[in-house]
Design a protein around this motif. Structure first.
Motif, PDB file in Angstrom:
ATOM      1  N   PHE A 164      20.646  13.957 101.565  1.00 50.42           N
ATOM      2  CA  PHE A 164      20.123  12.695 101.052  1.00 50.42           C
ATOM      3  C   PHE A 164      20.827  12.309  99.764  1.00 50.42           C
ATOM      4  N   VAL A 165      20.593  11.074  99.340  1.00 50.81           N
ATOM      5  CA  VAL A 165      21.016  10.585  98.028  1.00 50.81           C
ATOM      6  C   VAL A 165      19.740  10.149  97.317  1.00 50.81           C
ATOM      7  N   LEU A 166      19.547  10.624  96.105  1.00 50.41           N
ATOM      8  CA  LEU A 166      18.386  10.230  95.315  1.00 50.41           C
ATOM      9  C   LEU A 166      18.825   9.171  94.316  1.00 50.41           C
ATOM     10  N   GLN A 167      18.257   7.985  94.436  1.00 48.25           N
ATOM     11  CA  GLN A 167      18.529   6.895  93.496  1.00 48.25           C
ATOM     12  C   GLN A 167      17.308   6.747  92.604  1.00 48.25           C
ATOM     13  N   SER A 168      17.537   6.457  91.319  1.00 48.58           N
ATOM     14  CA  SER A 168      16.401   6.319  90.411  1.00 48.58           C
ATOM     15  C   SER A 168      16.656   5.196  89.414  1.00 48.58           C
ATOM     16  N   LYS A 176       6.039  14.951  99.600  1.00 48.34           N
ATOM     17  CA  LYS A 176       4.655  15.427  99.565  1.00 48.34           C
ATOM     18  C   LYS A 176       4.562  16.834  99.021  1.00 48.34           C
ATOM     19  N   ARG A 177       5.525  17.683  99.371  1.00 49.83           N
ATOM     20  CA  ARG A 177       5.491  19.078  98.938  1.00 49.83           C
ATOM     21  C   ARG A 177       6.043  19.285  97.539  1.00 49.83           C
ATOM     22  N   LEU A 178       6.673  18.284  96.997  1.00 48.09           N
ATOM     23  CA  LEU A 178       7.236  18.374  95.648  1.00 48.09           C
ATOM     24  C   LEU A 178       6.142  18.081  94.633  1.00 48.09           C
ATOM     25  N   ASP A 179       6.124  18.836  93.549  1.00 49.77           N
ATOM     26  CA  ASP A 179       5.130  18.572  92.508  1.00 49.77           C
ATOM     27  C   ASP A 179       5.536  17.325  91.728  1.00 49.77           C
ATOM     28  N   PRO A 180       4.586  16.399  91.520  1.00 48.80           N
ATOM     29  CA  PRO A 180       4.927  15.134  90.844  1.00 48.80           C
ATOM     30  C   PRO A 180       5.323  15.311  89.382  1.00 48.80           C
ATOM     31  N   VAL A 181       5.105  16.496  88.826  1.00 53.46           N
ATOM     32  CA  VAL A 181       5.473  16.749  87.435  1.00 53.46           C
ATOM     33  C   VAL A 181       6.991  16.662  87.258  1.00 53.46           C
ATOM     34  N   SER A 182       7.747  16.985  88.304  1.00 52.94           N
ATOM     35  CA  SER A 182       9.202  16.956  88.189  1.00 52.94           C
ATOM     36  C   SER A 182       9.759  15.534  88.148  1.00 52.94           C
ATOM     37  N   MET A 183       8.956  14.548  88.567  1.00 55.01           N
ATOM     38  CA  MET A 183       9.397  13.149  88.524  1.00 55.01           C
ATOM     39  C   MET A 183       9.054  12.543  87.169  1.00 55.01           C
ATOM     40  N   GLN A 184       9.906  11.660  86.712  1.00 53.28           N
ATOM     41  CA  GLN A 184       9.676  11.008  85.428  1.00 53.28           C
ATOM     42  C   GLN A 184       8.677   9.873  85.599  1.00 53.28           C
ATOM     43  N   PRO A 185       7.740   9.739  84.662  1.00 55.31           N
ATOM     44  CA  PRO A 185       6.786   8.630  84.779  1.00 55.31           C
ATOM     45  C   PRO A 185       7.480   7.279  84.578  1.00 55.31           C
ATOM     46  N   HIS A 186       6.893   6.236  85.155  1.00 55.29           N
ATOM     47  CA  HIS A 186       7.396   4.857  85.039  1.00 55.29           C
ATOM     48  C   HIS A 186       8.796   4.723  85.636  1.00 55.29           C
ATOM     49  N   PHE A 219      14.659  23.129 106.058  1.00 54.47           N
ATOM     50  CA  PHE A 219      13.705  22.370 105.255  1.00 54.47           C
ATOM     51  C   PHE A 219      13.555  22.948 103.849  1.00 54.47           C
ATOM     52  N   THR A 220      13.504  24.272 103.725  1.00 55.24           N
ATOM     53  CA  THR A 220      13.356  24.869 102.391  1.00 55.24           C
ATOM     54  C   THR A 220      14.596  24.613 101.540  1.00 55.24           C
ATOM     55  N   THR A 221      15.756  24.579 102.166  1.00 55.36           N
ATOM     56  CA  THR A 221      16.984  24.254 101.434  1.00 55.36           C
ATOM     57  C   THR A 221      16.953  22.815 100.942  1.00 55.36           C
ATOM     58  N   MET A 222      16.464  21.914 101.801  1.00 61.33           N
ATOM     59  CA  MET A 222      16.346  20.511 101.383  1.00 61.33           C
ATOM     60  C   MET A 222      15.350  20.364 100.235  1.00 61.33           C
ATOM     61  N   LEU A 223      14.265  21.125 100.276  1.00 62.45           N
ATOM     62  CA  LEU A 223      13.276  21.060  99.199  1.00 62.45           C
ATOM     63  C   LEU A 223      13.897  21.551  97.886  1.00 62.45           C
ATOM     64  N   ASP A 224      14.686  22.608  97.946  1.00 63.84           N
ATOM     65  CA  ASP A 224      15.386  23.081  96.750  1.00 63.84           C
ATOM     66  C   ASP A 224      16.386  22.035  96.259  1.00 63.84           C
ATOM     67  N   ASP A 225      17.083  21.390  97.205  1.00 64.43           N
ATOM     68  CA  ASP A 225      18.027  20.329  96.824  1.00 64.43           C
ATOM     69  C   ASP A 225      17.311  19.187  96.112  1.00 64.43           C
ATOM     70  N   LEU A 226      16.111  18.840  96.591  1.00 65.22           N
ATOM     71  CA  LEU A 226      15.368  17.750  95.963  1.00 65.22           C
ATOM     72  C   LEU A 226      14.892  18.145  94.570  1.00 65.22           C
ATOM     73  N   ARG A 227      14.437  19.374  94.411  1.00 68.48           N
ATOM     74  CA  ARG A 227      14.028  19.840  93.075  1.00 68.48           C
ATOM     75  C   ARG A 227      15.203  19.803  92.110  1.00 68.48           C
ATOM     76  N   ILE A 228      16.359  20.233  92.579  1.00 71.23           N
ATOM     77  CA  ILE A 228      17.563  20.215  91.742  1.00 71.23           C
ATOM     78  C   ILE A 228      17.960  18.777  91.416  1.00 71.23           C
ATOM     79  N   ALA A 229      17.832  17.884  92.393  1.00 71.96           N
ATOM     80  CA  ALA A 229      18.211  16.482  92.172  1.00 71.96           C
ATOM     81  C   ALA A 229      17.343  15.836  91.102  1.00 71.96           C
ATOM     82  N   PHE A 230      16.065  16.207  91.042  1.00 71.94           N
ATOM     83  CA  PHE A 230      15.193  15.635  90.017  1.00 71.94           C
ATOM     84  C   PHE A 230      15.472  16.226  88.640  1.00 71.94           C
ATOM     85  N   THR A 231      16.035  17.430  88.568  1.00 73.94           N
ATOM     86  CA  THR A 231      16.322  18.025  87.265  1.00 73.94           C
ATOM     87  C   THR A 231      17.745  17.748  86.801  1.00 73.94           C
ATOM     88  N   LYS A 232      18.634  17.419  87.739  1.00 77.56           N
ATOM     89  CA  LYS A 232      20.034  17.180  87.422  1.00 77.56           C
ATOM     90  C   LYS A 232      20.189  15.849  86.697  1.00 77.56           C
TER      91      LYS A 232
END
Length: 146
Positions: free
Chosen positions: A24-28, A65-75, A91-104
């Motif tokens: 995936f690509v995460l846009q913010s 849904k499985r990601l904790d909302p704390v890792s996302m920035q408010p607003h 799926f677990t690899t994708m979940l790790d990728d998403l966690r990394i994408a929110f911290t990167k």
């Protein structure tokens, strides 16, 4: 957490920062209001037929849904753009990728008339004249057709 539903919101987020992953690509994009975090999902037709695209979209929704909302920035608004690898990636690899994408730290790409190109770069025109002879002059041009 709310969902993005209007095209204008998706386009606004597309002009923001992005983080690439194989699935995936995460846009913010940050917002100036005090509303909740909003997230949208999109999968283009080049990723397969409708059932495959829906399966990709379902997997992306379950990741969020499985990601904790704390890792996302408010607003902030987020868009997950699905890729074809989301069908076959663990799926677990994708979940790790998403966690990394929110911290990167996200890479911002400018979208404008030049589509992210840096102006002033690229090939420069050659100021020297063309060394080839002009085809309209010379012996072949003076001959008349038979």
């Amino acid at each position: 957490m709310d969902r993005l539903r209007q095209r204008a919101d998706f386009l606004a987020v597309a002009n923001g920062a992005r983080v690439n992953s194989p699935a995936f690509v995460l846009q913010s994009r940050g917002r100036d209001d005090s509303g909740p975090i909003r997230i949208g999902f999109t999968v283009t037709k080049k990723n397969g037929n409708a059932p495959e695209r829906n399966r990709i979209r379902r997997r992306l929704r379950e990741l969020v849904k499985r990601l904790d909302p704390v890792s996302m920035q408010p607003h902030h608004d987020y868009v997950l753009v699905g890729r074809r690898d989301a069908l076959s990636r663990d799926f677990t690899t994708m979940l790790d990728d998403l966690r990394i994408a929110f911290t990167k730290p996200a890479r911002h790409t400018a979208k404008g008339p030049n589509k992210g190109q840096v102006t002033g770069r690229g090939p420069k025109p050659d100021p020297s004249p063309d060394p080839r002879p002009d085809p309209s002059s010379g012996p072949a041009a003076s001959r008349k057709p038979d």
